[in-house]
Design a protein around this motif. Structure first.
Motif, PDB file in Angstrom:
ATOM      1  N   VAL A 148       0.872  -1.177   0.000  1.00  0.00           N
ATOM      2  CA  VAL A 148       0.000   0.000   0.000  1.00  0.00           C
ATOM      3  C   VAL A 148       0.909   1.226   0.000  1.00  0.00           C
ATOM      4  CG1 VAL A 148      -1.705   1.340   1.286  1.00  0.00           C
ATOM      5  CG2 VAL A 148      -1.929  -1.145   1.148  1.00  0.00           C
ATOM      6  N   VAL A 149       0.709   2.088  -0.991  1.00  0.00           N
ATOM      7  CA  VAL A 149       1.491   3.325  -1.106  1.00  0.00           C
ATOM      8  C   VAL A 149       0.595   4.484  -0.690  1.00  0.00           C
ATOM      9  CG1 VAL A 149       2.814   4.825  -2.636  1.00  0.00           C
ATOM     10  CG2 VAL A 149       2.878   2.341  -2.956  1.00  0.00           C
ATOM     11  N   VAL A 150       1.004   5.199   0.351  1.00  0.00           N
ATOM     12  CA  VAL A 150       0.162   6.237   0.939  1.00  0.00           C
ATOM     13  C   VAL A 150       0.827   7.598   0.812  1.00  0.00           C
ATOM     14  CG1 VAL A 150      -0.871   4.615   2.563  1.00  0.00           C
ATOM     15  CG2 VAL A 150       1.137   5.939   3.257  1.00  0.00           C
ATOM     16  N   ASP A 151       0.052   8.615   1.154  1.00  0.00           N
ATOM     17  CA  ASP A 151       0.523   9.995   1.140  1.00  0.00           C
ATOM     18  C   ASP A 151       0.730  10.460   2.579  1.00  0.00           C
ATOM     19  OD1 ASP A 151       1.129  12.571   0.150  1.00  0.00           O
ATOM     20  OD2 ASP A 151      -0.409  12.406  -1.398  1.00  0.00           O
ATOM     21  N   PHE A 152       1.105  11.722   2.748  1.00  0.00           N
ATOM     22  CA  PHE A 152       1.402  12.221   4.100  1.00  0.00           C
ATOM     23  C   PHE A 152       0.182  12.248   5.004  1.00  0.00           C
ATOM     24  CE2 PHE A 152      -0.577  15.992   2.506  1.00  0.00           C
ATOM     25  CZ  PHE A 152      -0.991  16.704   3.621  1.00  0.00           C
ATOM     26  N   ALA A 153      -1.020  12.339   4.432  1.00  0.00           N
ATOM     27  CA  ALA A 153      -2.222  12.554   5.248  1.00  0.00           C
ATOM     28  C   ALA A 153      -2.870  11.268   5.732  1.00  0.00           C
ATOM     29  CB  ALA A 153      -3.251  13.373   4.462  1.00  0.00           C
ATOM     30  N   ASN A 154      -2.509  10.115   5.159  1.00  0.00           N
ATOM     31  CA  ASN A 154      -3.193   8.851   5.477  1.00  0.00           C
ATOM     32  C   ASN A 154      -2.631   8.220   6.753  1.00  0.00           C
ATOM     33  OD1 ASN A 154      -2.700   9.435   2.612  1.00  0.00           O
ATOM     34  ND2 ASN A 154      -4.016   7.702   2.166  1.00  0.00           N
ATOM     35  N   TRP A 156      -3.954   6.773   9.139  1.00  0.00           N
ATOM     36  CA  TRP A 156      -4.667   5.564   9.555  1.00  0.00           C
ATOM     37  C   TRP A 156      -4.375   4.379   8.630  1.00  0.00           C
ATOM     38  CZ3 TRP A 156      -7.083   5.887   4.952  1.00  0.00           C
ATOM     39  CH2 TRP A 156      -7.403   7.174   4.484  1.00  0.00           C
ATOM     40  N   ALA A 157      -3.767   4.625   7.484  1.00  0.00           N
ATOM     41  CA  ALA A 157      -3.564   3.541   6.520  1.00  0.00           C
ATOM     42  C   ALA A 157      -2.506   2.531   6.950  1.00  0.00           C
ATOM     43  CB  ALA A 157      -3.236   4.122   5.143  1.00  0.00           C
ATOM     44  N   PRO A 158      -1.314   2.951   7.404  1.00  0.00           N
ATOM     45  CA  PRO A 158      -0.331   1.927   7.804  1.00  0.00           C
ATOM     46  C   PRO A 158      -0.798   1.010   8.933  1.00  0.00           C
ATOM     47  CG  PRO A 158       0.781   4.006   7.397  1.00  0.00           C
ATOM     48  CD  PRO A 158      -0.699   4.297   7.362  1.00  0.00           C
ATOM     49  N   PRO A 159      -1.461   1.522   9.994  1.00  0.00           N
ATOM     50  CA  PRO A 159      -1.944   0.574  11.014  1.00  0.00           C
ATOM     51  C   PRO A 159      -2.932  -0.446  10.464  1.00  0.00           C
ATOM     52  CG  PRO A 159      -1.947   2.816  11.886  1.00  0.00           C
ATOM     53  CD  PRO A 159      -1.678   2.924  10.418  1.00  0.00           C
ATOM     54  N   ILE A 160      -3.764  -0.024   9.508  1.00  0.00           N
ATOM     55  CA  ILE A 160      -4.719  -0.962   8.917  1.00  0.00           C
ATOM     56  C   ILE A 160      -3.984  -1.965   8.032  1.00  0.00           C
ATOM     57  CG2 ILE A 160      -6.660  -1.177   7.318  1.00  0.00           C
ATOM     58  CD1 ILE A 160      -7.566   1.631   8.315  1.00  0.00           C
ATOM     59  N   ALA A 161      -3.118  -1.475   7.164  1.00  0.00           N
ATOM     60  CA  ALA A 161      -2.445  -2.353   6.196  1.00  0.00           C
ATOM     61  C   ALA A 161      -1.422  -3.253   6.869  1.00  0.00           C
ATOM     62  CB  ALA A 161      -1.781  -1.509   5.109  1.00  0.00           C
ATOM     63  N   ARG A 162      -0.484  -2.630   7.576  1.00  0.00           N
ATOM     64  CA  ARG A 162       0.588  -3.414   8.198  1.00  0.00           C
ATOM     65  C   ARG A 162       0.090  -4.164   9.423  1.00  0.00           C
ATOM     66  NH1 ARG A 162       4.933  -1.376  10.578  1.00  0.00           N
ATOM     67  NH2 ARG A 162       6.769  -2.344   9.657  1.00  0.00           N
ATOM     68  N   GLY A 163      -0.630  -3.409  10.290  1.00  0.00           N
ATOM     69  CA  GLY A 163      -1.008  -3.972  11.585  1.00  0.00           C
ATOM     70  C   GLY A 163      -2.051  -5.055  11.500  1.00  0.00           C
ATOM     71  N   GLU A 164      -3.061  -4.860  10.634  1.00  0.00           N
ATOM     72  CA  GLU A 164      -4.178  -5.808  10.587  1.00  0.00           C
ATOM     73  C   GLU A 164      -4.008  -6.889   9.510  1.00  0.00           C
ATOM     74  OE1 GLU A 164      -7.940  -3.806  10.394  1.00  0.00           O
ATOM     75  OE2 GLU A 164      -7.344  -2.296  11.884  1.00  0.00           O
ATOM     76  N   HIS A 165      -3.281  -6.568   8.435  1.00  0.00           N
ATOM     77  CA  HIS A 165      -3.246  -7.501   7.309  1.00  0.00           C
ATOM     78  C   HIS A 165      -1.837  -7.886   6.864  1.00  0.00           C
ATOM     79  CE1 HIS A 165      -7.557  -7.003   6.949  1.00  0.00           C
ATOM     80  NE2 HIS A 165      -7.401  -5.689   6.898  1.00  0.00           N
ATOM     81  N   GLY A 166      -0.806  -7.362   7.527  1.00  0.00           N
ATOM     82  CA  GLY A 166       0.557  -7.731   7.171  1.00  0.00           C
ATOM     83  C   GLY A 166       0.981  -7.278   5.789  1.00  0.00           C
ATOM     84  N   VAL A 167       0.395  -6.187   5.310  1.00  0.00           N
ATOM     85  CA  VAL A 167       0.763  -5.639   4.003  1.00  0.00           C
ATOM     86  C   VAL A 167       1.718  -4.470   4.227  1.00  0.00           C
ATOM     87  CG1 VAL A 167      -0.065  -4.525   1.891  1.00  0.00           C
ATOM     88  CG2 VAL A 167      -1.452  -6.311   2.994  1.00  0.00           C
TER      89      VAL A 167
END
Length: 495
Positions: A148-154, A156-167
């Motif tokens: 998942v490639v995110v911007d500065f404002a996201n 909440w995205a890394p905790p969802i991607a990395r933390g919940e799904h290992g992405v």
């Protein structure tokens, strides 16, 4: 991960790449066209080389206005998927506002608050995507995402991607290497706290070589405010730190060719993780198709002598005031130079009385859309007066090879102006401590850059040399190839 599971453990990287299917990458930019456009360009470049299939996320109106579907060549339509999330309503945010272009600067923080409301639909989307068939080669979008490639404002995205799904996650910074070096990571701030305007008026202590990177007084006050929470409940710098902390890799839209090896080489050690250039992510000049609405403007340029015109454009979001327009207009008149001015919106009402009558034939003011790349490439254009937005700056150097008259306003534009001046590519318009400028300063900067004397010749030569360097298409493509290989290797380490 299953998407990269075709190679045996003993195979080298080259053979693994050869037999592995393309990565499935989810990309989610911030709601500004200066972010959406380079994200989409990177998506197309990765897909075009067979490196990845891309799920590109944004809101309905942004995807429509971006022309995302039309911008994707037919041969890539099977490899770039567009997915829209409706933007939640927020009190005080104008109806239908989905990007920074839709709101005045003081309401951008409300747009960030609305953007935070996309955390829930993103979580639902990623949960469904993560449950996909990891071994599917028939429908690559049905596979669990690899990145998942995110911007500065996201935030909440890394905790969802990395933390919940290992992405694993990557932060794609559309800012310059100079900005990444100047602001630094959270750890640098903790070692050397900054918060007052004076703290940003000199290079930070972690830059170990002589540097011109610093903000002016009026810019530093704006930057200091970015360290304080806004209406979204989080400061802009706080968002960046949270995203940095949650990402495995940082990508940035630049390269050592334009910013130099010193500043780019500093970043890996400073951030303690891979910091990877994507190249400039500019479409070829041929992509700037002719447009009947701008035919008159191009015909006007056709009638001007070679390298006699300065093109003036301050972007779509710079907080330009009536005083700015007035002084800029009088400065252009005083300079004696021919000019083409992309004056957005209803800015013409701020022009001095009788201005266009006095300047008839010597100046052209365009209030509608201007095909910037076509203008920058035109033989009549000899310099560019710019707000130093990173996209405009690199377009000018890559396509026009034009020296710069620089009038920065916000974000990292001041740092870009300092860096370009330090490389001998142009001069800044002198401002007072309060940020105001006068017509004399405008005229002096324009004359110096457009001059046929030694200064002007040096700026023009340096800009032409930069154009030649950035015109190495194979080198720019190599940045994307090297990025894709790094993403593939890092993804395998998560297997």
């Amino acid at each position: 991960m299953g998407a990269n599971g075709g190679a045996g453990a003993g195979d080298d990287d080259a053979s693994a790449t050869a037999v592995s299917p393309a990565l499935h990458i989810v990309m989610f930019p911030w709601l500004a066209f200066g972010h959406l456009i380079p994200f989409l360009e990177l998506a197309k470049l990765l897909a075009a080389r067979g490196h990845a299939v891309i799920t590109f996320l944004s809101t309905p109106r942004n995807l429509s206005r971006l022309g995302a579907a039309a911008a994707i060549p037919p041969e890539l339509s099977a490899f770039v998927r567009l997915v829209s999330f409706p933007l939640p309503e927020v009190d005080g945010l104008p109806e239908g506002a989905e990007s920074t272009a839709d709101v005045p600067p003081e309401k951008v923080e409300l747009l960030k608050k609305a953007f935070d409301g996309l955390a829930a639909p993103f979580a639902a989307f990623l949960a469904a995507a993560a449950a996909g068939d990891e071994e599917s080669n028939h429908n690559p979008f049905s596979r669990k995402p690899d990145w998942v490639v995110v911007d500065f404002a996201n935030v909440w995205a890394p905790p969802i991607a990395r933390g919940e799904h290992g992405v694993p996650c990557a932060w794609f910074s559309i800012y310059s290497a100079a900005a990444l070096a100047f602001f630094g990571p959270r750890s640098a701030y903790e070692a050397h706290p900054r918060g007052e305007p004076e703290d940003f008026m000199s290079p930070p202590p972690w830059i170990p070589f002589p540097s011109a990177l610093a903000f002016r007084r009026h810019e530093a006050e704006w930057i200091a405010a970015a360290y304080r929470p806004n209406a979204s409940g989080v400061s802009d710098v706080g968002r960046i730190w949270q995203v940095q902390d949650g990402c495995d890799v940082i990508l940035y839209r630049s390269c050592p060719d334009v910013e130099g090896p010193d500043i780019c080489g500093l970043l890996d050690d400073l951030y303690h993780k891979p910091v990877v250039p994507t190249g400039l992510l500019l479409p070829p000049p041929s992509a700037a198709a002719a447009d009947s609405d701008s035919d008159g403007l191009i015909r006007w340029l056709d009638d001007q002598p070679e390298r006699s015109v300065i093109y003036v454009a301050l972007g779509t979001e710079a907080p330009v005031t009536s005083s700015d327009v007035h002084e800029l207009a009088l400065g252009l008149e005083l300079s004696g130079a021919r000019f083409l001015w992309a004056l957005r919106g209803d800015g013409e009402r701020w022009l001095p009385e009788g201005y266009m009558t006095r300047l008839a034939g010597r100046g052209h003011v365009a209030s509608g859309w201007v095909p910037q790349v076509r203008v920058l490439c035109h033989v009549a254009v000899g310099a560019f007066l710019t707000h130093c937005g990173w996209g405009s700056t690199v377009e000018s150097l890559r396509f026009g090879g034009l020296p710069l008259v620089m009038l920065p306003f916000i974000t990292d534009q001041g740092l870009i102006a300092r860096a370009m001046a330090d490389r001998g590519l142009g001069v800044e318009v002198e401002r007072k401590d309060d940020g105001s400028f006068g017509m004399d300063a405008v005229a002096a900067a324009v004359r110096r850059v457009m001059s046929a004397e030694e200064d002007g010749k040096v700026f023009a030569r340096n800009a032409r040399e930069m154009k030649e360097k950035l015109g190495d298409g194979a080198r720019q493509e190599r940045y994307v190839d090297e990025l894709a290989e790094l993403l593939r290797r890092h993804c395998r380490s998560w297997s």
